[in-house]
Design an enzyme around this catalytic site. Structure first.
Site: not given
Ligand code: AMP
Length: 402
Positions: A9, A94, A182, A210, A213, A242, A381
């Site tokens: 990826n 990916r 996604h 969430l 992205g 974004r 993923e």
């Molecule tokens: P991802 O793109 O799926 O890796 O998600 C990234 C987002 O997840 C960022 O905004 C991080 O702040 C949030 N995130 C990761 N761990 C935590 C946590 N323990 N509590 C709150 N937000 C988190």
């Protein structure tokens, strides 16, 4: 000797990888996962085993010669120390955009690469980085089978109406339509729903991916019927950097009145908006939560994020004609207790009721009562890429054998 699949990826300055054992008939088994980041600058490599134990780390200080190609060749050389036990037999990638051409994963050859390049204008900030390792492997490891797996493909089940923009017909015919992204994440969630709650696998479920992205997908009987992202990965929910859906008139205003170039406007919408733009502080939910009590802008960014998620879920409930389940996934969905609680509070009208204590422990089922159910399900993923790569290879071997 165990055959293994490498899953890649690639981002602009990063290369994430996972290596899976491919045993006959069994689900691909994760063996190693790792990351190269800071490529082109101070590059850093880390690799862990399936339990998360760090096996090796390395930093290339000040080495702007460590790009994607060097990273990939370093990975090949790192893997070669295990050559007696494990042999890489294919690479799955990916790829963000499959356009109208690719509705399923595909074995890469020269004509596929050329057709994927034609899709760069549809995802200018992601697609070129996804294609780079494909080209590098073709050059440096000729003969290694490669499979491209698409974030758009899962949404091919949507109706014509769900994918239409209200634009002149000839634009739809030239590919200007809602695609959705996604899809690898939604594919995974759809595949495991039956393990969490069999009724959901056949129900009306909204998945909230969430992360940095962010998007939502409405699943009916496990397939996508609507999603919040559209033509590009910019649409729908606000994200880390974004903007999500905005009035297209804002773009003309940026170009004509603010005199931004198209590239500058694109930079604002992709990189300086969302949670970062509204808070002026960070795109990282952990940082925003840490400051929300004392910093009004951090709180405002979170409130806007939650408001937009709640509103868009309402729109997908309408598309589904009701809701049986809500799934939270990705970095924020899996980890941010407060975001889940705030979104659920805004959805009380659907009958969704939060079990506050279980939400704090991470679920997996965070709802109570007889209404719709809410779940926290970690996405995967990379496993979907491994599954798809294996299935394409299986098809190829069957063809060769016949
Ligand atoms: P991802 O793109 O799926 O890796 O998600 C990234 C987002 O997840 C960022 O905004 C991080 O702040 C949030 N995130 C990761 N761990 C935590 C946590 N323990 N509590 C709150 N937000 C988190």
């Amino acid at each position: 000797m165990t055959p293994v699949l490498i899953v890649l990826n690639a981002g602009s300055s990063s290369l994430k990888f996972q290596v899976y054992d491919m045993l006959d008939g069994a689900e691909p088994q994760l063996v190693w996962k790792g990351l190269y980041e800071g490529l082109g600058d101070t590059a850093h490599f880390i690799v862990k085993d399936a339990d998360g134990t760090i096996l090796e780390e390395k930093t290339w200080v000040g080495g702007n010669q460590t790009g994607h190609e060097e990273a990939l060749m370093h990975l090949v050389s790192w893997l070669s120390q295990f050559r007696e036990e494990r042999k890489p037999v294919a690479i799955g990638h990916r790829v963000v955009h499959g356009g109208e051409t690719f509705s399923a994963p595909v074995l890469v050859d020269e004509s596929v690469v050329q057709r994927l390049e034609l899709l760069v204008p549809l995802a200018p900030l992601h697609q070129p980085h996804n294609l780079e390792p494909i080209r590098i492997v073709r050059r440096r490891l000729p003969g290694m089978p490669q499979v491209a797996c698409f974030d758009t493909a899962f949404h091919q089940t949507q109706s014509d109406i769900a994918t239409l923009f209200a634009l002149p017909r000839e634009m739809r015919e030239s590919g200007v339509r809602r695609y959705g992204f996604h899809g690898l994440s939604y594919d995974y969630i759809s595949s495991v729903l039956k393990d969490y709650e069999p009724r959901l696998a056949e129900g009306r479920v909204i998945v909230a991916h969430l992360g940095n992205g962010a998007s939502l997908c409405a699943l009916k009987d496990g397939v996508s019927v609507a999603t919040t992202m559209g033509f590009s990965a910019l649409d729908g929910l606000p994200m880390g950097t974004r903007c999500g859906a905005i009035d297209a008139g804002v773009v003309f205003y940026m170009l004509r009145e603010m005199k931004l170039s198209p590239d500058e406007a694109e930079g604002v919408l992709y990189k300086r908006s969302g949670l970062l733009g509204v808070s002026g502080l960070s795109n990282d939910m952990r940082v925003l939560r840490g400051h929300a009590a004392t910093n009004a802008d951090a709180k405002r960014a979170i409130d806007m994020f939650v408001y937009r998620i709640t509103r868009e879920i309402g729109s997908l409930v309408a598309a589904l004609g009701g809701i049986d389940g809500l799934v939270f996934t990705a970095g924020i969905g899996e980890n941010d207790v407060a975001t889940r609680a705030e979104v659920m509070a805004g959805l009380a009208w659907t009958g969704l009721t939060l079990d506050d204590a279980i939400n704090r422990t991470g679920g997996p089922c965070i709802s109570s009562g007889d209404g719709p159910m809410a779940w926290v399900i970690p996405t995967n993923e990379e496993l979907v890429i491994a599954r798809q790569t294996r299935s394409v290879l299986g098809g190829m071997q069957a063809k060769l054998a016949s």
